[in-house]
Enzyme design. Structure first.
Site, short mmCIF file in Angstrom:
data_model
loop_
_atom_site.label_atom_id
_atom_site.label_comp_id
_atom_site.label_asym_id
_atom_site.label_seq_id
_atom_site.Cartn_x
_atom_site.Cartn_y
_atom_site.Cartn_z
N ALA A 143 -16.40 -31.45 30.93
CA ALA A 143 -17.07 -31.57 32.22
C ALA A 143 -16.10 -31.93 33.35
O ALA A 143 -16.34 -31.59 34.50
CB ALA A 143 -18.17 -32.62 32.15
N LYS A 144 -15.02 -32.66 33.01
CA LYS A 144 -13.99 -33.07 33.98
C LYS A 144 -14.60 -33.78 35.19
O LYS A 144 -14.16 -33.59 36.32
CB LYS A 144 -13.16 -31.86 34.44
CG LYS A 144 -12.45 -31.13 33.31
CD LYS A 144 -11.58 -30.00 33.84
CE LYS A 144 -10.84 -29.28 32.72
NZ LYS A 144 -11.73 -28.41 31.92
N ARG A 145 -15.58 -34.63 34.96
CA ARG A 145 -16.26 -35.32 36.05
C ARG A 145 -15.38 -36.41 36.66
O ARG A 145 -14.59 -37.05 35.98
CB ARG A 145 -17.56 -35.94 35.56
CG ARG A 145 -18.60 -34.94 35.09
CD ARG A 145 -18.92 -33.90 36.15
NE ARG A 145 -20.05 -33.08 35.75
CZ ARG A 145 -20.28 -31.86 36.21
NH1 ARG A 145 -19.44 -31.30 37.06
NH2 ARG A 145 -21.35 -31.19 35.82
#
Length: 257
Positions: free
Chosen positions: A87-89
């Site tokens: 997701a690389k949030r």
């Protein structure tokens, strides 16, 4: 059981470090053909998979139906295989708290990728989850990783070492969540010696052309997994998903011999 222990157990059981990337791209048959495609992909690869890595971007690109497909997929995944949600949030801590709840409680994935560049308080909401893991972006597989991540600071460290310092802080504080790092195989040369021996998620093999030699010779003991996405899902040859996954798993294993 901690996340790293579960992942190591899966690697030991399968003899495989292959992480199967799940990046669905609707073709001429449209979005409604995607669930069957994903079912065949999972059925054909799970026995060789140390982990599965669904990439949020590909599901979000299909709109609300894509999110539904992802939710259905996660509910049907083999329980033996850890799930890393890519997701690389990155956001302030209050917002991150809701991302953590969504992924770890609602969807019950085992680990998630995070962009750490908002600082330690932005990853803290993910650190109190028993049995879960996070992967902080340290050195990604794209050429642009040289713009920031591999830049050298005045004290001699590189920027990615500030990232690994966050993971080491979480470990020193005894956090329930295991912290690992994303290190792209294409940019691993000269980097791995400075990366703590914590779990790595390693993209860049296959279509991106990364070489396993640096990783295999690094003498790491952590349960690292190497991701292959297009090389399994969209290889463009006559082999089945199962055959492609087996070939990649064997190639990775041989590099470690």
């Amino acid at each position: 059981m901690r996340y790293a222990e579960r992942l190591q157990k899966r690697i030991d059981e399968t003899g495989s470090r292959l992480c199967v990337g799940i990046d669905p791209r609707p073709g001429d048959d449209g979005i409604e053909a995607v669930p069957d495609f994903l079912k065949r992909l999972i059925d054909g690869t799970w026995e060789q998979a140390a982990a599965f890595k669904p990439n949020m971007a590909y599901f979000e690109a299909m709109g609300l139906r894509g999110i539904e497909i992802l939710e259905e997929l996660l509910g049907a995944m083999p329980k033996e295989v850890p799930i890393i949600l890519d997701a690389k949030r990155s956001d302030i801590g209050e917002t991150q708290k809701y991302y953590a709840h969504s992924y770890f409680s609602h969807w019950n994935v085992d680990a998630v990728t995070l962009n750490p560049f908002l600082g330690y308080d932005s990853i803290e909401p993910f650190l109190g989850w028993e049995g879960k893991g996070i992967y902080l972006l340290a050195v990604t597989s794209n050429t642009g990783s040289a713009d920031f991540q591999r830049q050298q600071l005045a004290d001699g460290r590189s920027v990615f070492e500030l990232v690994t310092a966050l993971g080491e802080r979480a470990k020193a504080e005894g956090k329930a969540t295991d912290a690992g790092y994303v290190v792209g195989l294409t940019n691993a040369a000269g980097v791995l010696a400075k990366i703590p021996d914590s779990p790595l998620l390693v993209p860049g093999l296959g279509a991106q052309g990364g070489d396993l030699a640096d990783l295999a010779s690094a003498g790491r003991e952590a349960p690292d997994v190497i991701n292959v996405s297009r090389g399994i899902s969209y290889a463009g040859d006559e082999r089945s998903f199962s055959e492609r996954a087996r070939d990649w798993a064997e190639k990775i294993s041989k590099a470690y011999e």
